[in-house]
Design an enzyme around this catalytic site. Structure first.
Site, PDB file in Angstrom:
ATOM      1  CG  ASP A  78      -1.932  -1.140   1.377  1.00  0.00           C
ATOM      2  OD1 ASP A  78      -2.392  -0.967   0.016  1.00  0.00           O
ATOM      3  OD2 ASP A  78      -2.237  -1.861   2.287  1.00  0.00           O
ATOM      4  NE  ARG A  79       0.598   8.330  -2.294  1.00  0.00           N
ATOM      5  CZ  ARG A  79       0.184   8.861  -3.009  1.00  0.00           C
ATOM      6  NH1 ARG A  79      -0.604   8.963  -3.924  1.00  0.00           N
ATOM      7  NH2 ARG A  79       0.538  10.877  -2.885  1.00  0.00           N
TER       8      ARG A  79
END
Length: 337
Positions: A78-79
């Protein structure tokens, strides 16, 4: 075509917020092998903040002066998180620029070692999560009770919403692709995965509704805990039922493709509804040269622990195998924005 995913707890005990800052969602990739110390692939263990995997791979490629196709990773991260994962960088001359040049406030190289082959997709032992849930609303005792239940019985192994894109649009795009719309190779893979995951979630949702997602049905195909090994169907007996109850083996559902379903009896009857409910998705996957595979219906968060950081904040720690979603664990506890 969103699917409403039924949950195993009677009601959502709490609500709250996740990812209030990247430090509230920490993911550490667990390696499945040690570097050999020789070869033309440089293994980089990178900790990054607010940076997705693809962006980091592109950054590494620029640092190394190579095509991004020569930078590999085991899985996407995930960012909006602090994540640690491996990348492999193909450098045939076996020399690399100074790795410290990659370091800044968003990215830090923790380890660099040579290896004799590139890092393959899925080449990880799992992921370790440390999550902080904030602004909790609801009864803390009910929340603790729910966590104890999940630690004992696991959770439905749904594919997470990030698999499908915003508003599950990737499933619709898969249908468009199956109807003849041209897409590039990278998006084709994404859309095929979304279609398969959508169908699996439909079967799992039906099993959760009937209360059979973590119990033995006639005609079950089983997966051994901690592996991808499957066996069955076999006649139901006390030994199989006991192993299921002990979490040693898990019921499975189909990852759709060409070929016959491996299940039989009652399980086959349920799974055979998919081509009737979603004929275009099933036929499209069959024509895409994908074969029937299986995925466990039940997910066990390993070493699940929790503590209250303050009156309205809870820290969760657990490990999940490759391909499993932390959001599937959170969704059983409540609604988190």
């Amino acid at each position: 075509m969103p699917v409403i995913l039924p949950r195993v707890l009677a009601s959502a005990p709490v609500s709250g917020r996740i990812r209030c800052s990247p430090e509230d969602f920490v993911v550490e990739e667990l390696p499945s092998f040690e570097a050999t110390g020789e070869g033309e692939h440089l293994l980089l263990t990178v900790r990054k903040r607010g940076m997705n995997t693809v962006f980091c791979a592109e950054r590494i490629a620029r640092w190394a002066g190579i095509d991004v196709r020569d930078v590999s990773y085991a899985g996407m991260k995930d960012r909006h998180a602090v994540t640690t994962q491996r990348f492999s960088v193909r450098l045939p001359k076996k020399t690399a620029p100074d790795v410290t040049l990659l370091n800044d406030d968003e990215c830090q190289v923790l380890e660099a070692n040579w290896h004799n082959r590139k890092l393959a997709r899925g080449a990880l032992a799992g992921n370790r999560f440390t999550l902080v849930l904030r602004e909790l609303q609801g009864d803390s005792e009910t929340l603790a009770s729910g966590l104890q239940i999940l630690a004992r019985q696991g959770v439905p192994n749904y594919f997470g919403e990030q698999r499908f894109g915003a508003e599950q649009a990737n499933v619709g795009r898969a249908l468009g692709m199956f109807e003849g719309r041209r897409v590039d190779r990278a998006k084709r893979s994404i859309y095929l995965s979304a279609a398969r995951s959508y169908l699996f979630n439909r079967v799992l949702a039906m099993r959760v509704e009937q209360g059979s997602w973590n119990t033995a049905m006639d005609g079950e195909v089983w997966m051994l805990e901690g592996t991808k090994s499957i066996f069955g169907p076999e006649p139901m007996n006390d030994e199989i039922a006991a192993r299921c109850a002990a979490l040693d083996i898990h019921p499975t559902g189909p990852l759709w493709g060409a070929g016959e379903l491996r299940s039989s009896s009652a399980v086959l009857e349920l799974e055979s509804q998919l081509p009737v409910l979603q004929p275009a998705l099933c036929q499209g996957l069959e024509k895409a040269d994908l074969r029937q595979e299986r995925r466990a219906l039940r997910l066990l968060p390993k070493d699940l622990s929790w503590r209250f950081v303050d009156e309205n904040s809870l820290e969760l720690r657990f490990e999940l195998p490759p391909g499993a979603y932390a959001t599937s664990v959170l969704a059983e506890l409540g609604q988190f924005d």
